[in-house]
Design a protein around this motif. Sequence first.
Motif, PDB file in Angstrom:
ATOM      1  N   LYS A   1      46.020  27.564  51.836  1.00 21.85           N
ATOM      2  CA  LYS A   1      46.491  28.372  52.952  1.00 21.85           C
ATOM      3  C   LYS A   1      46.271  27.553  54.215  1.00 21.85           C
ATOM      4  N   ALA A   2      47.218  27.620  55.140  1.00 25.47           N
ATOM      5  CA  ALA A   2      47.066  26.849  56.372  1.00 25.47           C
ATOM      6  C   ALA A   2      47.747  27.585  57.514  1.00 25.47           C
ATOM      7  N   ALA A   3      47.176  27.439  58.708  1.00 28.97           N
ATOM      8  CA  ALA A   3      47.731  28.077  59.897  1.00 28.97           C
ATOM      9  C   ALA A   3      47.395  27.231  61.116  1.00 28.97           C
ATOM     10  N   ALA A   4      48.227  27.380  62.151  1.00 34.64           N
ATOM     11  CA  ALA A   4      48.053  26.623  63.393  1.00 34.64           C
ATOM     12  C   ALA A   4      46.927  27.224  64.229  1.00 34.64           C
ATOM     13  N   LEU A   5      46.083  26.364  64.796  1.00 35.50           N
ATOM     14  CA  LEU A   5      44.981  26.832  65.633  1.00 35.50           C
ATOM     15  C   LEU A   5      45.489  27.540  66.882  1.00 35.50           C
TER      16      LEU A   5
ATOM     17  N   TRP B   1      41.036  34.662  59.747  1.00 38.80           N
ATOM     18  CA  TRP B   1      41.052  35.379  58.465  1.00 38.80           C
ATOM     19  C   TRP B   1      40.728  34.430  57.315  1.00 38.80           C
ATOM     20  N   TYR B   2      41.348  33.240  57.312  1.00 38.15           N
ATOM     21  CA  TYR B   2      41.128  32.299  56.210  1.00 38.15           C
ATOM     22  C   TYR B   2      39.678  31.824  56.169  1.00 38.15           C
ATOM     23  N   ALA B   3      39.116  31.530  57.336  1.00 36.53           N
ATOM     24  CA  ALA B   3      37.727  31.073  57.363  1.00 36.53           C
ATOM     25  C   ALA B   3      36.782  32.182  56.914  1.00 36.53           C
ATOM     26  N   HIS B   4      37.070  33.412  57.323  1.00 41.61           N
ATOM     27  CA  HIS B   4      36.243  34.545  56.901  1.00 41.61           C
ATOM     28  C   HIS B   4      36.366  34.766  55.394  1.00 41.61           C
ATOM     29  N   GLU B   5      37.571  34.642  54.877  1.00 35.09           N
ATOM     30  CA  GLU B   5      37.765  34.798  53.433  1.00 35.09           C
ATOM     31  C   GLU B   5      36.976  33.744  52.658  1.00 35.09           C
ATOM     32  N   ALA B   6      36.979  32.503  53.151  1.00 38.01           N
ATOM     33  CA  ALA B   6      36.225  31.443  52.467  1.00 38.01           C
ATOM     34  C   ALA B   6      34.740  31.791  52.409  1.00 38.01           C
ATOM     35  N   ALA B   7      34.215  32.334  53.509  1.00 42.17           N
ATOM     36  CA  ALA B   7      32.796  32.701  53.533  1.00 42.17           C
ATOM     37  C   ALA B   7      32.504  33.828  52.545  1.00 42.17           C
ATOM     38  N   ILE B   8      33.427  34.775  52.432  1.00 38.00           N
ATOM     39  CA  ILE B   8      33.243  35.882  51.482  1.00 38.00           C
ATOM     40  C   ILE B   8      33.297  35.373  50.049  1.00 38.00           C
ATOM     41  N   LEU B   9      34.328  34.600  49.734  1.00 36.60           N
ATOM     42  CA  LEU B   9      34.502  34.131  48.360  1.00 36.60           C
ATOM     43  C   LEU B   9      33.325  33.277  47.901  1.00 36.60           C
ATOM     44  N   ALA B  10      32.752  32.509  48.806  1.00 33.71           N
ATOM     45  CA  ALA B  10      31.611  31.661  48.448  1.00 33.71           C
ATOM     46  C   ALA B  10      30.368  32.483  48.132  1.00 33.71           C
ATOM     47  N   ARG B  11      30.334  33.734  48.580  1.00 33.14           N
ATOM     48  CA  ARG B  11      29.151  34.564  48.410  1.00 33.14           C
ATOM     49  C   ARG B  11      29.325  35.691  47.390  1.00 33.14           C
ATOM     50  N   LEU B  12      30.504  35.833  46.826  1.00 33.68           N
ATOM     51  CA  LEU B  12      30.694  36.871  45.814  1.00 33.68           C
ATOM     52  C   LEU B  12      29.885  36.540  44.565  1.00 33.68           C
ATOM     53  N   PRO B  13      29.434  37.565  43.838  1.00 31.96           N
ATOM     54  CA  PRO B  13      28.655  37.305  42.619  1.00 31.96           C
ATOM     55  C   PRO B  13      29.409  36.406  41.642  1.00 31.96           C
ATOM     56  N   ALA B  14      28.668  35.581  40.945  1.00 33.22           N
ATOM     57  CA  ALA B  14      29.265  34.653  39.983  1.00 33.22           C
ATOM     58  C   ALA B  14      29.919  35.419  38.836  1.00 33.22           C
TER      59      ALA B  14
ATOM     60  N   ALA C   1      41.489  25.450  50.865  1.00 29.79           N
ATOM     61  CA  ALA C   1      41.908  25.284  49.475  1.00 29.79           C
ATOM     62  C   ALA C   1      41.051  26.155  48.577  1.00 29.79           C
ATOM     63  N   LEU C   2      41.706  26.882  47.692  1.00 27.60           N
ATOM     64  CA  LEU C   2      41.042  27.735  46.708  1.00 27.60           C
ATOM     65  C   LEU C   2      41.441  27.290  45.310  1.00 27.60           C
ATOM     66  N   ASP C   3      40.694  27.768  44.309  1.00 25.79           N
ATOM     67  CA  ASP C   3      41.133  27.571  42.939  1.00 25.79           C
ATOM     68  C   ASP C   3      42.562  28.089  42.798  1.00 25.79           C
TER      69      ASP C   3
ATOM     70  N   LEU D   1      41.714  39.060  41.181  1.00 27.16           N
ATOM     71  CA  LEU D   1      41.825  39.735  42.470  1.00 27.16           C
ATOM     72  C   LEU D   1      41.719  38.703  43.589  1.00 27.16           C
ATOM     73  N   CYS D   2      42.764  38.606  44.411  1.00 32.09           N
ATOM     74  CA  CYS D   2      42.862  37.572  45.440  1.00 32.09           C
ATOM     75  C   CYS D   2      42.842  38.194  46.843  1.00 32.09           C
ATOM     76  N   ASP D   3      42.887  37.329  47.850  1.00 33.48           N
ATOM     77  CA  ASP D   3      42.992  37.724  49.259  1.00 33.48           C
ATOM     78  C   ASP D   3      41.867  38.667  49.684  1.00 33.48           C
ATOM     79  N   TRP D   4      40.772  38.077  50.150  1.00 29.80           N
ATOM     80  CA  TRP D   4      39.533  38.806  50.386  1.00 29.80           C
ATOM     81  C   TRP D   4      39.087  38.911  51.845  1.00 29.80           C
ATOM     82  N   PRO D   5      39.911  38.719  52.846  1.00 33.07           N
ATOM     83  CA  PRO D   5      39.361  38.749  54.212  1.00 33.07           C
ATOM     84  C   PRO D   5      38.983  40.138  54.711  1.00 33.07           C
ATOM     85  N   TRP D   6      39.373  41.213  53.988  1.00 36.14           N
ATOM     86  CA  TRP D   6      39.149  42.565  54.497  1.00 36.14           C
ATOM     87  C   TRP D   6      38.000  43.286  53.809  1.00 36.14           C
ATOM     88  N   LEU D   7      37.145  42.555  53.110  1.00 41.60           N
ATOM     89  CA  LEU D   7      35.990  43.181  52.464  1.00 41.60           C
ATOM     90  C   LEU D   7      35.186  43.979  53.490  1.00 41.60           C
TER      91      LEU D   7
END
Length: 349
Positions: A92-96, A105-118, A138-140, A255-261
Amino acid sequence: MTGSLAEPTDAPVRRAPPVRQHGGVRAISLPPVPYGSTAVRPGWADLPAGLRDALAARIGGPPAAVRVAGGGFTGGFAAVLTGPTGERAFVKAAALHGQRHLVDWYAHEAAILARLPAGLPVPRPRWALTESGWYALALDAIDGHTPRLPWAPAELDAALATYAEVAAALAGPPAELATLRLPRLADLARDDILWWGEVAAGREPLPEPAAGAPLAELVALESRLPGYADAVPGLTHGDLRVDNLLIDSDGRAWLCDWPWLCHGPAWFDLAGLLLTAYASGLDADAAFAAHPAAAGAPGDALDVTLAALAGYFLTGAASGPSNASPHLRAHQRWSGEQALGWLAERQGW
């Protein structure tokens, strides 16, 4: 939306029983544009050359294939990149400047995905970079397809099973996620979801599909949502839709797209997912009642959620053109009509 499977888990998946079809009682309704064709996104050639070079370096060279995601309602770049040696990533990519909200949103999603239970069936972040005025995550890359509508019962079962697994893992918020100061559904509802009260007060026009609906009852139902949401300690995905799910070759849903947890009841997302089951002519009431995420929910939780979603979607649909996707308003109207129709059927209106 996202493609190489994460490591499999041996944890048992709590599956809801298969839903039953209403034998000809209700016609199937399909969205105005398929969920896999709603996005208008830049292609690979539209990205800055410096960003393309940086992404190519991460996947071992210029991509041999770029599969741009057709689903979603934002204008960010989103595609599975396959490198010359087979290295794959969903990027996913977007202009600053101009798409800063997407970058956040993308940066927040990365932080969430890195912390979800294994072990959960969710894509995990691999790397991120900033180059040429763009942010890329970049995601899986999950090998799978968006569930097709009308729902095939087996694919809906898979989606419900995955959400049961996810909801159980998030019923007690993991400590790692607590550091992110996630929002509360109760607050989001008060600020952005509850709309029938605005309509009743004359601050918003009555959406045309709601003509003849009992406005006072809709206001009463939706007003209970914040209190119900505040009473639940767990987390909910916040955006459980068909186009945020992938079915892999083994039939498992991801289950994808996690910025709204957010903090809130899992049954809220469950009701939102089942709007498309209702529209598919399936017994969405039975699917909701049988699902583990609905265990312990207030008796009118489904009605409260349907009322809130109907108001949210229908007023959104009437708010004018969107610069995110030309299909957003039509989808909001369709979703609102399904929520209101399902609620009316349950209430006997």
